[in-house]
Design a protein around this motif. Structure first.
Motif, PDB file in Angstrom:
ATOM      1  N   MET A 151       0.835  -1.203   0.000  1.00  0.00           N
ATOM      2  CA  MET A 151       0.000   0.000   0.000  1.00  0.00           C
ATOM      3  C   MET A 151       0.868   1.251   0.000  1.00  0.00           C
ATOM      4  O   MET A 151       0.727   2.120  -0.833  1.00  0.00           O
ATOM      5  N   LYS A 152       1.815   1.275   0.972  1.00  0.00           N
ATOM      6  CA  LYS A 152       2.682   2.450   1.046  1.00  0.00           C
ATOM      7  C   LYS A 152       3.503   2.592  -0.222  1.00  0.00           C
ATOM      8  O   LYS A 152       3.705   3.688  -0.737  1.00  0.00           O
ATOM      9  N   ARG A 153       3.948   1.409  -0.724  1.00  0.00           N
ATOM     10  CA  ARG A 153       4.803   1.452  -1.903  1.00  0.00           C
ATOM     11  C   ARG A 153       4.029   1.976  -3.097  1.00  0.00           C
ATOM     12  O   ARG A 153       4.538   2.762  -3.876  1.00  0.00           O
ATOM     13  N   SER A 154       2.760   1.539  -3.235  1.00  0.00           N
ATOM     14  CA  SER A 154       1.935   2.033  -4.337  1.00  0.00           C
ATOM     15  C   SER A 154       1.806   3.536  -4.268  1.00  0.00           C
ATOM     16  O   SER A 154       1.897   4.225  -5.281  1.00  0.00           O
ATOM     17  N   MET A 155       1.545   4.034  -3.070  1.00  0.00           N
ATOM     18  CA  MET A 155       1.326   5.469  -2.933  1.00  0.00           C
ATOM     19  C   MET A 155       2.584   6.243  -3.277  1.00  0.00           C
ATOM     20  O   MET A 155       2.533   7.298  -3.907  1.00  0.00           O
ATOM     21  N   ALA A 156       3.733   5.689  -2.878  1.00  0.00           N
ATOM     22  CA  ALA A 156       4.995   6.367  -3.182  1.00  0.00           C
ATOM     23  C   ALA A 156       5.239   6.412  -4.688  1.00  0.00           C
ATOM     24  O   ALA A 156       5.587   7.447  -5.246  1.00  0.00           O
ATOM     25  N   ALA A 185       3.014   8.880  -6.245  1.00  0.00           N
ATOM     26  CA  ALA A 185       3.430  10.260  -5.959  1.00  0.00           C
ATOM     27  C   ALA A 185       4.512  10.701  -6.943  1.00  0.00           C
ATOM     28  O   ALA A 185       4.464  11.809  -7.491  1.00  0.00           O
ATOM     29  N   VAL A 186       5.466   9.806  -7.184  1.00  0.00           N
ATOM     30  CA  VAL A 186       6.535  10.123  -8.140  1.00  0.00           C
ATOM     31  C   VAL A 186       5.940  10.367  -9.527  1.00  0.00           C
ATOM     32  O   VAL A 186       6.265  11.341 -10.212  1.00  0.00           O
ATOM     33  N   PHE A 187       5.042   9.478  -9.908  1.00  0.00           N
ATOM     34  CA  PHE A 187       4.389   9.600 -11.220  1.00  0.00           C
ATOM     35  C   PHE A 187       3.642  10.919 -11.332  1.00  0.00           C
ATOM     36  O   PHE A 187       3.756  11.636 -12.333  1.00  0.00           O
ATOM     37  N   ALA A 188       2.880  11.252 -10.297  1.00  0.00           N
ATOM     38  CA  ALA A 188       2.091  12.481 -10.329  1.00  0.00           C
ATOM     39  C   ALA A 188       2.995  13.710 -10.437  1.00  0.00           C
ATOM     40  O   ALA A 188       2.687  14.670 -11.162  1.00  0.00           O
ATOM     41  N   LEU A 189       4.113  13.668  -9.720  1.00  0.00           N
ATOM     42  CA  LEU A 189       5.058  14.783  -9.791  1.00  0.00           C
ATOM     43  C   LEU A 189       5.609  14.929 -11.205  1.00  0.00           C
ATOM     44  O   LEU A 189       5.742  16.042 -11.729  1.00  0.00           O
ATOM     45  N   SER A 240      -6.335  -3.615  -8.474  1.00  0.00           N
ATOM     46  CA  SER A 240      -5.209  -3.120  -7.687  1.00  0.00           C
ATOM     47  C   SER A 240      -5.190  -1.602  -7.782  1.00  0.00           C
ATOM     48  O   SER A 240      -5.920  -1.013  -8.553  1.00  0.00           O
ATOM     49  N   LEU A 241      -4.310  -0.970  -6.999  1.00  0.00           N
ATOM     50  CA  LEU A 241      -4.263   0.494  -7.005  1.00  0.00           C
ATOM     51  C   LEU A 241      -3.502   1.036  -8.199  1.00  0.00           C
ATOM     52  O   LEU A 241      -3.903   2.003  -8.830  1.00  0.00           O
ATOM     53  N   LEU A 242      -2.352   0.442  -8.481  1.00  0.00           N
ATOM     54  CA  LEU A 242      -1.497   0.999  -9.527  1.00  0.00           C
ATOM     55  C   LEU A 242      -1.852   0.488 -10.919  1.00  0.00           C
ATOM     56  O   LEU A 242      -1.519   1.131 -11.910  1.00  0.00           O
ATOM     57  N   GLY A 243      -2.515  -0.654 -10.976  1.00  0.00           N
ATOM     58  CA  GLY A 243      -2.843  -1.248 -12.270  1.00  0.00           C
ATOM     59  C   GLY A 243      -3.457  -0.266 -13.245  1.00  0.00           C
ATOM     60  O   GLY A 243      -2.965  -0.090 -14.354  1.00  0.00           O
TER      61      GLY A 243
END
Lengths: 248, 286, 319
Positions: C1-6, C9-13, C250-253
């Motif tokens: 979960m944390k890894r997905s969010m990280a 975040a990089v992608f969004a930036l 999944s979250l990142l999929g």
């Protein structure tokens, strides 16, 4: 005498032209282990389905803990403290054993959060002896383990009335013995148990009272000894000829 | 009387709808695959017929059989190579894959024939019965559409292949246990569906302008017919087609032609919510 | 979960930093990426978690576009119009869900895709309100094209962030757990106390919400909408494919899928102009046959047999 937990009055359900359950009335007192017996096709599962909201009754009424629940839906029944197991076990196949039980704890069991629900689920798994299999996918379990999973799930739902539909089908002697002990332990926690059973050994060793269903009608109720001596029951199970022979 | 004209229009349209939908219905009912290619296959049949008419002066009625056979063969190939893998997959998969295939076919047709509407003008004149007027080419199309549908019905009921298809539709596993070669049945069903689509396209080329732009419209009609009439059976497609034709004819008269299509879809949605297996439906597929 | 969010975040930036490159084409592409990410993340809620394969995405995008355009033409400031369009779309979805979610599997798919067609037909014929086939013009945003380009990028970017946030919230919550139960065995979920109808409707409404916003923003961006483009069957089929490409449930999929898809589409478009539809079709077919479970599916289940698309991974194992 305490108020009855469940009051069934004149419950009737028809499928096509056949009355699967016909004018059934009885009360369930809290804290008892009650057996629901009867020949195949007597309407036992249909009655359980009616009590848990899977089917809607054509006529009659149901009161649970004093409230009218005749029109309830399955998830409402579950949240009110009516929990049941299925003859053909219905897990969430791709979820782990732990998550299957967590589902019960989280929703009907009203756990405060998914994390709390997982903790409750783990406790139930320990109670039924499945804690070693917690992370396995539910679909990979053997039949006896699946039955125990069903049980753990329905216990996680914090029921006040637990309806067991042939928990012992497909189990061998030793497994049945273990199941009997488990059910006693459940009742000791204050949960009222109604069990559909075919095995007389289980029925006679566990049940305080019996309800006998035949062709959808309640033909007898009372203590196991009384019911066993009831001529109507003998006739239903053994047939008229045998019954006459036994009386003679 | 206006009513009679509406009725006649509805029935002629309805027979065409039944014919265009029956192949789609079979594939959906038997293979459990929603074939998004169907509309484009009809158009392909239409284009081929038009091409033969324009370049080789082949009369569309003569072209009907060859076009149908050509598309039958195409359907067989498509099924064996691709659709076969989809048969037990969830609807998300089957819909998106057949949609992808449709994109390929659609694009290919646009490149080969381009989207200008192509029309075969037969100039057969009209027939007047009392106050009802009918164009002869429509009458011919109606008769043929009905004939094709009934022919398929005969095939389904009387031939071994047909009975095998029906068996697989009812219970795939039981059919397999009876010794029916499932893959062959699947291929046959899909090919039949494609062949019928081709034949229907040939018919339509006589009556309407053919363009890839309407392939989606035709597919949509097939959906509606299936839901109204029930999946996987010829009588279902017939009933569904006729009902849709009548409803469109009536609504078109009362509310305008664009709203007629809308009402058809509206009916389908209502049925999906209340009786998804359709008027003649039996086992519905989920 | 944390890894997905990280990772997200990089992608969004990275997406947010695109204007710094000063390339208009890149800016436009980044806007599309953000848009598709938002759509894919939304779809995942109903299609991935709940397992109901919805093809109604274009219906909600189109509805949002028309609602946004009409509100703007009525005098509402642009952002207010976007918010209004979002609410209207959500309300529509909630009402629609009541009828639509009773259907399962194939019927639900067919029902949802026909909503797109129905709305398109309504938009075409209700010319008095929608301008019919002629379409509607929307006031162009003042400030010049470069400024506008940046505004719309950040608008879509904001929706993408909101969509991701709601996906995270659902994933962690009781709702997410319940949806996974529904996807695996709807009757058992009912028996266990999951309020099935309520949860399905919530997922459906949530999935429609940001589609409406995206539609409204698109309408302002392009300054013109017409029925066939607003209610595009192609869009409604591309979005599930994106999620399948990345890995459903999944979250990142959805994010991986949407970004990859835009990349693929751009490559294909620039090389095969005349055949770009066929090339797209080919990509879709190859994808489904060779990457069931999507990119994430391949990475996660290397040792196990491939999972069928549409199957959610075991609850609690989302990265």
């Amino acid at each position: 005498m305490s108020a009855p937990l469940l009051q069934v009055q004149g419950l009737t359900k028809r499928f096509g032209g056949v009355a699967a359950v016909n004018q059934v009335s009885f009360d369930l007192a809290p804290g008892r282990i009650v057996g629901l017996i009867g020949p195949n096709g007597a309407g036992k599962t249909t009655l359980v389905n009616l009590i848990t909201g899977v089917h809607r009754a054509d006529s009659g009424s149901l009161q649970f803990e004093g409230r009218d629940v005749t029109q309830q839906r399955p998830f409402e029944a579950a949240c009110r403290g009516l929990s049941r197991t299925f003859q053909i076990v219905q897990p969430f196949p791709r979820m782990s054993v732990l998550d299957n039980v967590t589902a019960g704890a989280l929703f009907a069991g009203k756990a405060a959060s998914p994390a709390q629900a997982r903790a409750d689920a783990m406790a139930q798994l320990r109670f039924v002896g499945l804690q070693a299999l917690a992370d396995r996918p539910a679909a990979s379990l053997t039949l006896p383990s699946r039955k125990r999973l069903e049980l753990a799930k329905s216990l996680a739902m914090r029921p006040r009335l637990l309806l067991l539909d042939e928990v012992n089908a497909g189990l061998n002697s030793a497994e049945i013995g273990a199941a009997i002990e488990l059910i006693r332990a459940i009742a000791a926690q204050g949960i009222t148990v109604l069990l559909i059973e075919h095995l007389m050994k289980v029925v006679f060793s566990l049940c305080d009272d019996l309800l006998v269903l035949h062709h959808g009608e309640l033909i007898a109720q009372g203590s196991p000894q009384a019911v066993a001596a009831d001529p109507k029951v003998i006739e239903a199970y053994l047939g008229t000829k045998y019954a006459e022979r036994m009386r003679a | 009387m206006i009513g009679l004209q509406i009725l006649v229009n509805g029935l002629t349209l309805g027979a065409l709808y039944a014919c265009l939908a029956v192949g789609f219905s079979l594939v959906w009912g038997v293979l459990n695959v929603i074939n998004m290619l169907h509309g484009s296959l009809i158009i392909l049949g239409g284009y081929l017929t038009w091409y033969a008419w324009l370049h080789w002066q082949v009369h569309p009625l003569a072209a009907l059989l060859p076009v149908a056979l050509l598309l039958f063969a195409l359907g067989w190939v498509i099924q064996m190579t691709m659709i076969n893998r989809l048969v037990r997959q969830p609807v998300l998969t089957t819909l998106t894959v057949t949609f992808g295939l449709d994109l390929i076919l659609y694009n290919a047709m646009n490149v080969l024939f381009d989207a200008t509407p192509r029309r075969i003008t037969l100039d057969l004149g009209t027939l007047s019965l009392g106050e009802v007027v009918l164009a002869w080419d429509r009458i011919v199309a109606f008769v043929l559409a009905l004939a094709l549908t009934l022919l398929l019905y005969a095939v389904m009921n009387a031939s071994r292949t047909g009975r095998a298809i029906v068996a697989v539709r009812m219970d795939r596993d039981a059919a397999e246990l009876m010794g029916i070669r499932i893959n062959r049945v699947y291929a046959m069903t899909f090919a039949l569906g494609a062949g019928l689509a081709g034949a229907c396209g040939a018919l339509m080329a006589m009556v309407f302008p053919i363009t890839t732009n309407i392939s989606g419209l035709l597919l949509g009609k097939a959906f509606v017919v299936c839901v109204i009439g029930g999946l996987g059976t010829v009588p279902g497609a017939l009933v569904g087609g006729l009902v849709l034709g009548l409803i469109e004819s009536l609504s078109g008269h009362l509310f305008g032609p664009q709203n007629a299509v809308l009402i058809g879809y509206g009916l389908m949605l209502v049925l999906l919510m209340t009786r998804p297996t359709g008027l003649l439906g039996r086992k519905g597929y989920e | 979960m944390k890894r997905s969010m990280a990772i997200f975040a990089v992608f969004a930036l990275a997406v947010a930093a695109v204007p710094l490159a000063g390339d208009n084409y890149l800016l436009q592409q980044a806007t599309f990426v953000a848009m598709y990410c938002a759509l894919a993340l939304s779809w995942n809620l109903i299609g991935g978690y709940a397992g109901y394969p919805s093809f109604a995405t274009a219906a909600f995008v189109g509805l949002g576009a028309y609602a946004g355009a009409l509100l703007q033409n009525a005098g509402l400031p642009m952002v207010a119009a976007w918010v209004g369009a979002t609410l209207i779309t959500a309300a529509f979805a909630a009402l629609l869900g009541y009828g639509l979610l009773r259907m399962k599997g194939h019927y639900f798919a067919v029902g949802s895709i026909s909503i797109v067609e129905v709305l398109r037909l309504v938009a075409s014929s209700w010319a008095g309100l929608t301008g019919g086939g002629e379409g509607l013009n929307v006031p162009i945003m003042p400030g010049g094209p470069e400024f506008a380009g940046r505004v719309f990028l950040y608008a879509m970017w904001a929706v993408m962030l909101l969509a991701f946030a709601s996906a995270v919230w659902v994933d962690r919550s009781r709702l997410g757990f319940g949806l996974r139960c529904i996807e695996q065995n709807e009757d058992a979920a009912d028996m266990v106390g999951v309020p099935v109808t309520r949860y399905k409707t919530a997922a459906f409404t949530l999935s429609a919400l940001f589609c409406g916003t995206v539609g409204a923003i698109s309408a302002s961006w392009v300054s013109y909408i017409a029925p066939t483009d607003a209610f595009s069957i192609l869009l409604t089929l591309k979005v599930p494919v994106m999620v399948l490409l990345g890995g459903p449930g999944s979250l990142l999929g959805p994010v991986i899928g949407a970004a990859s898809f835009v990349l693929i589409e751009q490559t294909v478009w620039s090389r095969f102009l005349d055949y770009n539809q066929a090339a797209l079709g080919l990509v879709i077919v190859l994808l489904i046959f060779f990457l069931p479970g999507g990119v994430l599916g391949r990475l996660r289940w290397r040792a196990k047999p491939a999972v069928q698309p549409g199957a959610a991974p075991a609850a609690g194992s989302a990265p």
